[in-house]
Design an enzyme around this catalytic site. Sequence first.
Site, PDB file in Angstrom:
ATOM      1  N   SER A  40     -54.933  11.733  13.824  1.00  0.00           N
ATOM      2  CA  SER A  40     -53.503  12.051  13.864  1.00  0.00           C
ATOM      3  C   SER A  40     -53.435  12.952  15.086  1.00  0.00           C
ATOM      4  O   SER A  40     -52.145  13.302  15.563  1.00  0.00           O
ATOM      5  CB  SER A  40     -53.442  12.980  12.686  1.00  0.00           C
ATOM      6  OG  SER A  40     -53.417  12.499  11.436  1.00  0.00           O
ATOM      7  N   GLY A  95     -51.667   9.678  10.231  1.00  0.00           N
ATOM      8  CA  GLY A  95     -51.977   9.128  11.502  1.00  0.00           C
ATOM      9  C   GLY A  95     -51.160   9.807  12.669  1.00  0.00           C
ATOM     10  O   GLY A  95     -50.509  10.681  12.217  1.00  0.00           O
ATOM     11  N   ASN A 121     -51.646  19.042   9.230  1.00  0.00           N
ATOM     12  CA  ASN A 121     -51.583  18.683  11.011  1.00  0.00           C
ATOM     13  C   ASN A 121     -50.432  17.668  10.990  1.00  0.00           C
ATOM     14  O   ASN A 121     -50.766  16.510  10.965  1.00  0.00           O
ATOM     15  CB  ASN A 121     -52.975  18.091  11.072  1.00  0.00           C
ATOM     16  CG  ASN A 121     -52.981  17.318  12.377  1.00  0.00           C
ATOM     17  OD1 ASN A 121     -52.099  17.441  13.199  1.00  0.00           O
ATOM     18  ND2 ASN A 121     -53.853  16.252  12.598  1.00  0.00           N
ATOM     19  N   CYS A 139     -49.384  12.941   4.833  1.00  0.00           N
ATOM     20  CA  CYS A 139     -48.863  13.235   5.985  1.00  0.00           C
ATOM     21  C   CYS A 139     -47.837  11.871   6.782  1.00  0.00           C
ATOM     22  O   CYS A 139     -46.685  11.983   6.523  1.00  0.00           O
ATOM     23  CB  CYS A 139     -50.097  13.571   6.876  1.00  0.00           C
ATOM     24  SG  CYS A 139     -49.676  14.856   8.285  1.00  0.00           S
ATOM     25  N   LEU A 140     -48.437  11.195   7.697  1.00  0.00           N
ATOM     26  CA  LEU A 140     -47.492  10.235   8.101  1.00  0.00           C
ATOM     27  C   LEU A 140     -47.083   9.240   6.963  1.00  0.00           C
ATOM     28  O   LEU A 140     -45.918   8.907   6.897  1.00  0.00           O
ATOM     29  CB  LEU A 140     -48.146   9.466   9.242  1.00  0.00           C
ATOM     30  CG  LEU A 140     -47.465   8.488  10.023  1.00  0.00           C
ATOM     31  CD1 LEU A 140     -46.170   8.852  10.742  1.00  0.00           C
ATOM     32  CD2 LEU A 140     -48.410   7.938  11.295  1.00  0.00           C
ATOM     33  N   GLY A 154     -46.535  17.159  13.632  1.00  0.00           N
ATOM     34  CA  GLY A 154     -45.440  17.875  14.227  1.00  0.00           C
ATOM     35  C   GLY A 154     -44.165  17.053  13.988  1.00  0.00           C
ATOM     36  O   GLY A 154     -43.024  17.353  14.883  1.00  0.00           O
ATOM     37  N   PHE A 155     -44.125  16.292  13.122  1.00  0.00           N
ATOM     38  CA  PHE A 155     -42.691  15.828  12.597  1.00  0.00           C
ATOM     39  C   PHE A 155     -42.516  16.138  10.974  1.00  0.00           C
ATOM     40  O   PHE A 155     -43.400  16.290  10.180  1.00  0.00           O
ATOM     41  CB  PHE A 155     -42.548  14.199  12.488  1.00  0.00           C
ATOM     42  CG  PHE A 155     -42.673  13.722  13.856  1.00  0.00           C
ATOM     43  CD1 PHE A 155     -41.571  13.520  14.779  1.00  0.00           C
ATOM     44  CD2 PHE A 155     -43.821  13.542  14.863  1.00  0.00           C
ATOM     45  CE1 PHE A 155     -41.594  12.937  16.080  1.00  0.00           C
ATOM     46  CE2 PHE A 155     -44.065  13.318  15.899  1.00  0.00           C
ATOM     47  CZ  PHE A 155     -42.852  12.945  16.796  1.00  0.00           C
ATOM     48  N   GLU A 177     -57.456  15.900   1.087  1.00  0.00           N
ATOM     49  CA  GLU A 177     -58.835  15.675   1.338  1.00  0.00           C
ATOM     50  C   GLU A 177     -59.828  16.851   1.789  1.00  0.00           C
ATOM     51  O   GLU A 177     -60.662  16.971   1.408  1.00  0.00           O
ATOM     52  CB  GLU A 177     -59.048  14.612   2.207  1.00  0.00           C
ATOM     53  CG  GLU A 177     -58.931  14.536   3.797  1.00  0.00           C
ATOM     54  CD  GLU A 177     -57.784  14.808   4.001  1.00  0.00           C
ATOM     55  OE1 GLU A 177     -57.345  15.073   5.384  1.00  0.00           O
ATOM     56  OE2 GLU A 177     -56.665  14.767   3.296  1.00  0.00           O
ATOM     57  N   HIS A 209     -52.853  17.724   3.631  1.00  0.00           N
ATOM     58  CA  HIS A 209     -54.077  17.043   3.728  1.00  0.00           C
ATOM     59  C   HIS A 209     -54.952  17.237   2.384  1.00  0.00           C
ATOM     60  O   HIS A 209     -55.855  18.544   2.643  1.00  0.00           O
ATOM     61  CB  HIS A 209     -55.016  17.000   4.919  1.00  0.00           C
ATOM     62  CG  HIS A 209     -54.476  16.316   6.006  1.00  0.00           C
ATOM     63  ND1 HIS A 209     -55.068  14.693   6.312  1.00  0.00           N
ATOM     64  CD2 HIS A 209     -53.528  16.461   6.937  1.00  0.00           C
ATOM     65  CE1 HIS A 209     -54.198  14.503   7.308  1.00  0.00           C
ATOM     66  NE2 HIS A 209     -53.389  15.376   7.881  1.00  0.00           N
ATOM     67  N   GLN A 224     -44.246  10.638   5.387  1.00  0.00           N
ATOM     68  CA  GLN A 224     -42.848  10.355   6.172  1.00  0.00           C
ATOM     69  C   GLN A 224     -42.444   8.857   6.020  1.00  0.00           C
ATOM     70  O   GLN A 224     -41.334   8.817   6.287  1.00  0.00           O
ATOM     71  CB  GLN A 224     -43.187  10.892   7.772  1.00  0.00           C
ATOM     72  CG  GLN A 224     -43.492  12.377   7.980  1.00  0.00           C
ATOM     73  CD  GLN A 224     -44.425  12.419   9.236  1.00  0.00           C
ATOM     74  OE1 GLN A 224     -44.358  11.710  10.079  1.00  0.00           O
ATOM     75  NE2 GLN A 224     -44.848  13.803   9.437  1.00  0.00           N
TER      76      GLN A 224
END
Length: 367
Positions: A51, A230, A300, A258-259, A302-303, A346, A344, A262
């Site tokens: 990521s 990612g 982690n 995460c990604l 940024g979007f 995990e 995350h 989104q």
Amino acid sequence: MKLVKKAPAVLLLEDGTCFHGNAIGKVGTRGGEICFNTGMSGYQEIYTDPSYYGQIIVNTTSHIGNYGVLDAEQESDTPKISALVVNDFSDTYSREKADHDLQKYLEDSGIVGIANIDTRKLVRHIRSKGAMNAVVSSDITDLDELKKFLEQVPSMAGLELSSIVSTKEEYMVGTEEGAQKRVAVLDLGIKTSILKNLTERGCYCKVFPAKTTYEEMKAWKPDGYFVSNGPGDPEAMDYAVDTVKNIIGEDQPVFGICLGHQILARANNISTYKMHHGHRGLNHPVKNLESGKCEMTSQNHGFSVNLEEAENVSDLKVTHINLNDNTVAGIKMLNKRAFSVQYHPESSPGPHDSQYLFDQFIELMKA
């Protein structure tokens, strides 16, 4: 102990702010979006998280390298960061079972870095001005030349990066014999520890490249689908959105991290946006709106997902909220078997408060 003499290095930010320090890692020049991680430990897991591809990482912890590097703690095959910025860099380490010192590890991996700068001042600047591009160099000292280099570094907004870090070939993880469930994994930049959490729960996983279609994944006859973390801008990933739309269109179990979170939001026609400076660390408080409990989480990104739009989708529920800034930290579909979180679970590195989400995914597939 013999002191290692360090060559000079320069960090130049897009807004003209400049820091001078000493070189670490490989001698060279690298650019990317600069961001900071507040984790007190787990630097190796951070550097190898896909990521972070295309980003310069600032560790806010004062001492980096003091416990060395352990091969077993890799989150991918190699470090994915663009460059590294630290305060105090240790050439020696105290952990007996470590395989390497961090300097050798960075050199072998081709990672350029800078140490002995005021990272507290730098992070306060980023928090005030926002994430921006920067360049780290240990072989160019001329600022005008570095400015020209920096002009060629692309903005993270609108950048598609998952297809770069994703696997190029399908591969299997886990044991097929006696497996509870078969999970098709869409690899947008997956971390090794996520796959470990799935296989430890009896899943047999087949990992697919980022641009794999739903029909190609479906042919394996999985019990559920996982959409990974990612790098890059989710608004530039229509290929993944189309895949997830097809998955939820047939009401298959889906879990996104995460990604992947989104992408699930975009599959529900919810937009995403670039954050001011993002969330990166191990102590982000998230409230589970269904249980009422608070979780300390590893993050982690940024979007982020548009909260107002998410709340206005009738067949979708916001399940988790980041308590620092009230951003969306989790969603689930009410008419489909699909859910996701913006952090995350995990926990590598990070607290273990959220690992129950993997159990929820197993139960969703069983149901």
